[in-house]
Design a protein around this motif. Structure first.
Motif, mmCIF file in Angstrom:
data_model
loop_
_atom_site.group_PDB
_atom_site.id
_atom_site.type_symbol
_atom_site.label_atom_id
_atom_site.label_comp_id
_atom_site.label_asym_id
_atom_site.label_seq_id
_atom_site.Cartn_x
_atom_site.Cartn_y
_atom_site.Cartn_z
ATOM 1 N N GLY A 1 0.815 -1.216 0.000
ATOM 2 C CA GLY A 1 0.000 0.000 0.000
ATOM 3 C C GLY A 1 0.839 1.253 0.000
ATOM 4 O O GLY A 1 0.519 2.235 -0.686
ATOM 5 N N THR A 2 1.942 1.236 0.752
ATOM 6 C CA THR A 2 2.833 2.397 0.798
ATOM 7 C C THR A 2 3.470 2.643 -0.564
ATOM 8 O O THR A 2 3.578 3.790 -1.020
ATOM 9 N N MET A 3 3.879 1.564 -1.215
ATOM 10 C CA MET A 3 4.474 1.701 -2.550
ATOM 11 C C MET A 3 3.475 2.299 -3.543
ATOM 12 O O MET A 3 3.835 3.113 -4.391
ATOM 13 N N ILE A 4 2.204 1.906 -3.407
ATOM 14 C CA ILE A 4 1.179 2.413 -4.328
ATOM 15 C C ILE A 4 0.832 3.866 -4.020
ATOM 16 O O ILE A 4 0.780 4.714 -4.912
ATOM 17 N N GLU A 5 0.614 4.151 -2.740
ATOM 18 C CA GLU A 5 0.129 5.480 -2.367
ATOM 19 C C GLU A 5 1.206 6.565 -2.450
ATOM 20 O O GLU A 5 0.924 7.706 -2.835
ATOM 21 N N LEU A 6 2.449 6.218 -2.099
ATOM 22 C CA LEU A 6 3.507 7.231 -2.068
ATOM 23 C C LEU A 6 4.378 7.239 -3.314
ATOM 24 O O LEU A 6 4.985 8.260 -3.637
ATOM 25 N N TYR A 7 4.445 6.119 -4.004
ATOM 26 C CA TYR A 7 5.369 6.023 -5.137
ATOM 27 C C TYR A 7 4.698 5.506 -6.407
ATOM 28 O O TYR A 7 5.371 5.017 -7.310
ATOM 29 N N ASP A 8 3.365 5.612 -6.461
ATOM 30 C CA ASP A 8 2.609 5.192 -7.642
ATOM 31 C C ASP A 8 2.930 3.752 -8.049
ATOM 32 O O ASP A 8 2.934 3.400 -9.227
ATOM 33 N N GLY A 9 3.213 2.922 -7.065
ATOM 34 C CA GLY A 9 3.481 1.514 -7.338
ATOM 35 C C GLY A 9 4.910 1.217 -7.700
ATOM 36 O O GLY A 9 5.276 0.065 -7.926
ATOM 37 N N GLY A 10 5.766 2.243 -7.788
ATOM 38 C CA GLY A 10 7.171 2.033 -8.111
ATOM 39 C C GLY A 10 7.492 2.405 -9.539
ATOM 40 O O GLY A 10 6.608 2.833 -10.295
ATOM 41 N N PRO A 11 8.765 2.300 -9.919
ATOM 42 C CA PRO A 11 9.841 1.690 -9.124
ATOM 43 C C PRO A 11 10.289 2.566 -7.962
ATOM 44 O O PRO A 11 10.283 3.785 -8.050
ATOM 45 N N VAL A 12 10.666 1.883 -6.865
ATOM 46 C CA VAL A 12 11.107 2.580 -5.663
ATOM 47 C C VAL A 12 12.231 1.767 -5.025
ATOM 48 O O VAL A 12 12.223 0.527 -5.064
ATOM 49 N N GLY A 13 13.208 2.462 -4.447
ATOM 50 C CA GLY A 13 14.350 1.799 -3.831
ATOM 51 C C GLY A 13 14.001 1.147 -2.507
ATOM 52 O O GLY A 13 13.057 1.543 -1.815
ATOM 53 N N LEU A 14 14.793 0.139 -2.151
ATOM 54 C CA LEU A 14 14.560 -0.599 -0.914
ATOM 55 C C LEU A 14 14.701 0.294 0.311
ATOM 56 O O LEU A 14 13.947 0.160 1.278
ATOM 57 N N ALA A 15 15.651 1.222 0.278
ATOM 58 C CA ALA A 15 15.868 2.108 1.424
ATOM 59 C C ALA A 15 14.639 2.969 1.696
ATOM 60 O O ALA A 15 14.255 3.187 2.852
ATOM 61 N N ALA A 16 13.991 3.437 0.634
ATOM 62 C CA ALA A 16 12.792 4.263 0.802
ATOM 63 C C ALA A 16 11.649 3.445 1.387
ATOM 64 O O ALA A 16 10.926 3.917 2.273
ATOM 65 N N ILE A 17 11.487 2.235 0.906
ATOM 66 C CA ILE A 17 10.425 1.360 1.441
ATOM 67 C C ILE A 17 10.669 1.107 2.921
ATOM 68 O O ILE A 17 9.755 1.204 3.753
ATOM 69 N N ALA A 18 11.921 0.767 3.267
ATOM 70 C CA ALA A 18 12.261 0.455 4.649
ATOM 71 C C ALA A 18 11.969 1.636 5.572
ATOM 72 O O ALA A 18 11.412 1.472 6.660
ATOM 73 N N ALA A 19 12.321 2.842 5.127
ATOM 74 C CA ALA A 19 12.084 4.029 5.949
ATOM 75 C C ALA A 19 10.599 4.290 6.150
ATOM 76 O O ALA A 19 10.163 4.665 7.242
ATOM 77 N N ASN A 20 9.810 4.053 5.116
ATOM 78 C CA ASN A 20 8.380 4.355 5.189
ATOM 79 C C ASN A 20 7.592 3.364 6.038
ATOM 80 O O ASN A 20 6.570 3.731 6.621
ATOM 81 N N ILE A 21 8.028 2.117 6.094
ATOM 82 C CA ILE A 21 7.264 1.144 6.890
ATOM 83 C C ILE A 21 7.984 0.808 8.196
ATOM 84 O O ILE A 21 7.585 -0.120 8.908
ATOM 85 N N SER A 22 9.055 1.548 8.503
ATOM 86 C CA SER A 22 9.794 1.381 9.766
ATOM 87 C C SER A 22 10.345 -0.028 9.942
ATOM 88 O O SER A 22 10.209 -0.639 11.010
ATOM 89 N N GLU A 23 10.944 -0.548 8.895
ATOM 90 C CA GLU A 23 11.622 -1.839 8.944
ATOM 91 C C GLU A 23 13.018 -1.658 8.375
ATOM 92 O O GLU A 23 13.269 -0.735 7.595
ATOM 93 N N ASP A 24 13.950 -2.542 8.749
ATOM 94 C CA ASP A 24 15.278 -2.454 8.156
ATOM 95 C C ASP A 24 15.308 -3.209 6.833
ATOM 96 O O ASP A 24 14.472 -4.071 6.565
ATOM 97 N N ARG A 25 16.287 -2.883 6.015
ATOM 98 C CA ARG A 25 16.369 -3.440 4.664
ATOM 99 C C ARG A 25 16.502 -4.954 4.676
ATOM 100 O O ARG A 25 15.875 -5.648 3.876
ATOM 101 N N GLU A 26 17.316 -5.474 5.590
ATOM 102 C CA GLU A 26 17.545 -6.918 5.629
ATOM 103 C C GLU A 26 16.261 -7.670 5.945
ATOM 104 O O GLU A 26 15.989 -8.728 5.380
ATOM 105 N N THR A 27 15.453 -7.121 6.856
ATOM 106 C CA THR A 27 14.188 -7.766 7.199
ATOM 107 C C THR A 27 13.261 -7.816 5.997
ATOM 108 O O THR A 27 12.616 -8.841 5.735
#
Length: 338
Positions: free
Chosen positions: A270-296
């Motif tokens: 949902g975050t990828m769709i609402e904030l980044y129009d579904g992508g493409p989006v980098g892993l670091a941006a996704i991690a920051a937006n959902i409060s998870e680390d990249r490895e997880t």
């Protein structure tokens, strides 16, 4: 994140860990799924026993919760040898490794979970231990320091990892047997759920077992965890009988949908769709937006979302697929070249 995912395949408390041990099959015949791997292992095990030799070293890799630890124990049981278990982060120094190796008898199995997290100095000591069954250690300090050749009995190292690509090439090359653990299909998961219910002495309807299997992300550990929660509901609302209706109510309450996605998965898409129009989006941006680390995200969320086709990895970043949009009941207004 602070809350624990119901479908988290790695974090479980001591009580559930003990329950998990009681559910483990002991032999290949009892082990459900991973048929190709079982067929190959049966041959290697039989050959090693016929020659009275230690079996070649084995690397088990794939997403968490698919039964790598269980399979290691099964191999030891089939070989009729002892097994010592540890994990990469637990072996901090060379001395820790030597203590483990010194405790092995000829033919025994040493199982190292998360082997990709071994310190480099420990990994390098393993090279000679795996290849020629010896280690060289330095005893003493300064002018009195001298090397000691420490022979080892032939043994089988079984390594498990969720990130085979992180292993160094010298380490990978020393495994004679490499087995890729794959996600389980609905039929195998249904069989696992039914077996687990019988271990719990719980009465479960076939359709209820299927309902749990469908929402288990192709992962036996998650299937068993969900079944425990469904069983709780059945004991409160249906006198212990796990019906399809009770299973659906319980799983809906846990916010696990019919594709196995929970609130975190849906938040990620949902975050990828609402904030980044579904992508493409980098892993670091996704991690920051959902409060998870990249490895997880890479190890726990992405593999399954990629497997079911809800997520795509491209040179420009992650993208939500049309299937992902459909599942979230959202319209893809930004279709472009991938």
């Amino acid at each position: 994140m602070e809350h624990e995912r119901v479908v988290d395949a790695e974090n479980f408390d001591t009580t559930e860990e003990l329950n998990e041990l009681s559910l483990r099959p002991k032999y290949l015949q009892q082990y459900i799924g991973q048929d190709k791997i079982k067929e190959q292992l049966a041959i290697y095990i039989q050959a090693a026993r016929a020659r009275s030799e230690a079996m070649d070293h084995v690397l088990l890799y794939g997403p968490p919760g698919l039964g790598k630890t269980t399979l290691a124990m099964v191999i030891a049981n089939e070989l009729e040898v002892g097994i010592k278990t540890t994990s990469g982060p637990a072996i901090e120094r060379q001395g820790d490794l030597i203590a483990l190796l010194n405790d092995l008898k000829a033919g025994d199995v040493l199982f190292i979970d998360e082997i990709h997290r071994l310190p480099r100095v420990v990994e390098e000591m393993l090279y000679s231990a795996m290849e020629d069954f010896y280690v060289d250690i330095i005893v003493g300090q300064g002018p009195t320091a001298h090397p000691v050749h420490f022979p080892l009995p032939p043994f089988t190292l079984i390594g498990a990892t969720t990130r085979a690509g992180v292993l160094s090439a010298p380490m990978r090359d020393r495994f004679g047997i490499m087995a890729h653990m794959e996600y389980y299909d609905e039929s195998a998961l249904k069989e696992i759920v039914t077996r687990t219910a019988s271990v719990f002495q719980a009465d479960i309807e076939p359709q209820a077992a299927r309902e749990v299997a469908l929402r288990s992300r192709g992962t036996p550990r998650i299937a068993n965890r969900l079944l425990k929660r469904v069983r709780d509901y059945s004991e409160v609302y249906s006198e212990g009988v796990i019906t399809a209706a009770i299973a659906k109510v319980a799983l809906d309450a846990l916010q696990v949908d019919d594709k196995g996605l929970d609130a975190v998965d849906r938040k990620l898409l949902g975050t990828m769709i609402e904030l980044y129009d579904g992508g493409p989006v980098g892993l670091a941006a996704i991690a920051a937006n959902i409060s998870e680390d990249r490895e997880t995200i890479e190890d726990m969320y992405e593999p399954y979302l990629l497997q079911i086709g809800f997520l795509k990895r491209t040179a420009r970043g992650r993208m939500v697929s049309d299937l992902g949009y459909q599942h979230l009941k959202k319209e893809n207004l930004y279709k472009g070249d991938i």
